[in-house]
Design a protein around this motif. Structure first.
Motif, PDB file in Angstrom:
ATOM      1  N   TRP A  54       1.247  -3.320   8.328  1.00  0.00           N
ATOM      2  CA  TRP A  54       1.185  -2.418   7.121  1.00  0.00           C
ATOM      3  C   TRP A  54       0.776  -1.153   7.321  1.00  0.00           C
ATOM      4  O   TRP A  54      -0.050  -0.862   8.329  1.00  0.00           O
ATOM      5  N   GLN A  55       1.392  -0.141   6.652  1.00  0.00           N
ATOM      6  CA  GLN A  55       0.972   1.280   6.655  1.00  0.00           C
ATOM      7  C   GLN A  55       0.459   1.705   5.208  1.00  0.00           C
ATOM      8  O   GLN A  55       0.904   1.201   4.182  1.00  0.00           O
ATOM      9  N   GLU A  56      -0.919   1.991   5.084  1.00  0.00           N
ATOM     10  CA  GLU A  56      -1.784   2.362   3.744  1.00  0.00           C
ATOM     11  C   GLU A  56      -1.001   3.148   3.021  1.00  0.00           C
ATOM     12  O   GLU A  56      -0.207   4.280   3.463  1.00  0.00           O
ATOM     13  N   ALA A  57      -1.076   2.782   1.600  1.00  0.00           N
ATOM     14  CA  ALA A  57      -0.374   3.596   0.447  1.00  0.00           C
ATOM     15  C   ALA A  57      -0.953   4.953   0.722  1.00  0.00           C
ATOM     16  O   ALA A  57      -2.031   5.382   1.103  1.00  0.00           O
ATOM     17  N   THR A  58       0.091   6.054   0.235  1.00  0.00           N
ATOM     18  CA  THR A  58      -0.319   7.418   0.033  1.00  0.00           C
ATOM     19  C   THR A  58      -0.085   8.045  -1.163  1.00  0.00           C
ATOM     20  O   THR A  58      -0.207   7.028  -2.090  1.00  0.00           O
ATOM     21  N   CYS A  59      -0.496   9.191  -1.476  1.00  0.00           N
ATOM     22  CA  CYS A  59      -0.493   9.688  -2.766  1.00  0.00           C
ATOM     23  C   CYS A  59       0.937   9.202  -3.473  1.00  0.00           C
ATOM     24  O   CYS A  59       1.048   9.256  -4.617  1.00  0.00           O
ATOM     25  N   THR A  60       2.060   9.302  -2.655  1.00  0.00           N
ATOM     26  CA  THR A  60       3.327   9.449  -3.455  1.00  0.00           C
ATOM     27  C   THR A  60       4.060   8.111  -2.940  1.00  0.00           C
ATOM     28  O   THR A  60       5.206   7.645  -3.453  1.00  0.00           O
ATOM     29  N   GLU A  61       3.546   7.303  -1.889  1.00  0.00           N
ATOM     30  CA  GLU A  61       4.164   6.096  -1.506  1.00  0.00           C
ATOM     31  C   GLU A  61       3.386   4.800  -1.474  1.00  0.00           C
ATOM     32  O   GLU A  61       2.083   4.877  -1.150  1.00  0.00           O
TER      33      GLU A  61
END
Length: 311
Positions: A54-61
């Protein structure tokens, strides 16, 4: 015969084993995030699924697996910091920018304060500094821009006595008090104080010192007339001066009228009008439209009284 039959059975058994299993060579499919390593032929599995990276959520994704791309949840959304005078609207998490910087709201520099932004307090040009006017007899040293004062007034007025051309006046600050005194004319009409020459005004010489003009405006069934008297030169002043103004009116048939129907009685030889000390006068009147001014000499100063004083 019995031995031959046993041999065939053994061969068939061996061949059956060979054709019903992949013990010699599996066709493995590598493990994925959600599936173990699996043989595509026999379905045998080995080990465990890898699990998502997992890659943590970002502002846009949203939160996403870097291996298989599967997502979970939603994007965080920007954490906006509002625009300032010098910086645009900016996300504190990812640094993305939005609207432009607001720009400074400048307050102009004053005598004591530099040019300053009323929003963020940033300063620009330096303070202007006071524009000092020196102290006088009645006012301390004073800034002509903001009115700030410094120190005290000077000593009392240094009065110069009144003359025939100037009232009592302070030689320091120029303040005046009272009025001028009368001229002291000798027998030749020359003032002993100011050397001005006093000339008696008469019907014969008035044109050398004063002239009259007029303007006409239509006003219903009448003409409105404005007569202006002024000196021929600014070097003249006047004392107790009066003038009689005459005008020629004609009926439409050409008959000259000496007794014109005017509310100012311009043709009344007994009527004189006072001039101010500079020789100026403005008077107004009316006459019906069925009368016409003389085109050649409509307005004239017929007589004068008082004195003209020449510098």
């Amino acid at each position: 015969m019995k031995k031959k039959r046993m041999r065939v059975i053994c061969i068939v058994s061996v061949m059956s084993i060979l054709f019903t299993s992949c013990c010699l060579s599996h066709d493995w499919q590598e493990a994925t995030c959600v599936s173990s390593k699996t043989c595509s032929e026999c379905g045998k599995i080995e080990g465990e699924a890898l699990g998502h990276a997992w890659q943590e959520a970002t502002c846009t994704e949203p939160k996403a697996c870097s291996v298989c791309g599967e997502t979970e949840g939603e994007a965080l959304g920007h954490a906006w910091q509002e625009a300032t005078c010098t910086e645009p609207k900016t996300c504190s998490v990812c640094g993305e920018t939005g609207d432009k910087a607001l720009g400074h709201a400048w307050r102009e520099a004053t005598c004591t304060e530099p040019k300053t932004c009323s929003v963020c307090g940033e300063t620009g040009d330096e303070a202007l500094g006071h524009a000092w006017q020196e102290a006088t007899c009645i006012k301390p040293k004073t800034c002509s821009v903001c009115g700030e004062t410094e120190g005290e007034t000077l000593a009392a007025h240094a009065w110069q006595e009144a003359t025939c051309t100037k009232p009592k006046t302070c030689s320091v600050c120029g303040e005046s008090e009272g009025e001028t005194i009368p001229h002291d004319f000798n027998a030749e009409g020359i003032c002993s104080m100011c050397q001005m020459t006093k000339i008696a005004l008469t019907w014969q010489n008035v044109g050398d010192y004063l002239h009259a003009t007029y303007s006409l405006e239509s006003s219903g069934s009448n003409y409105h007339i404005t007569v202006t008297v002024a000196p021929v030169s600014s070097s003249y002043s006047f004392q107790d001066a009066q003038v009689h103004i005459g005008m020629n009116l004609y009926e439409n048939n050409g008959t000259l009228l000496y007794d014109a129907p005017l509310d100012l009685n311009f043709d009344d030889c007994e009527q004189f009008y006072d001039l101010d000390n500079e020789g100026n006068l403005t008077i107004e009147g009316h006459f019906p439209k069925n009368y016409n001014l003389d085109d050649l000499r409509p307005i004239q100063i017929y007589d004068a009284k008082g004195f003209c004083i020449k510098n």
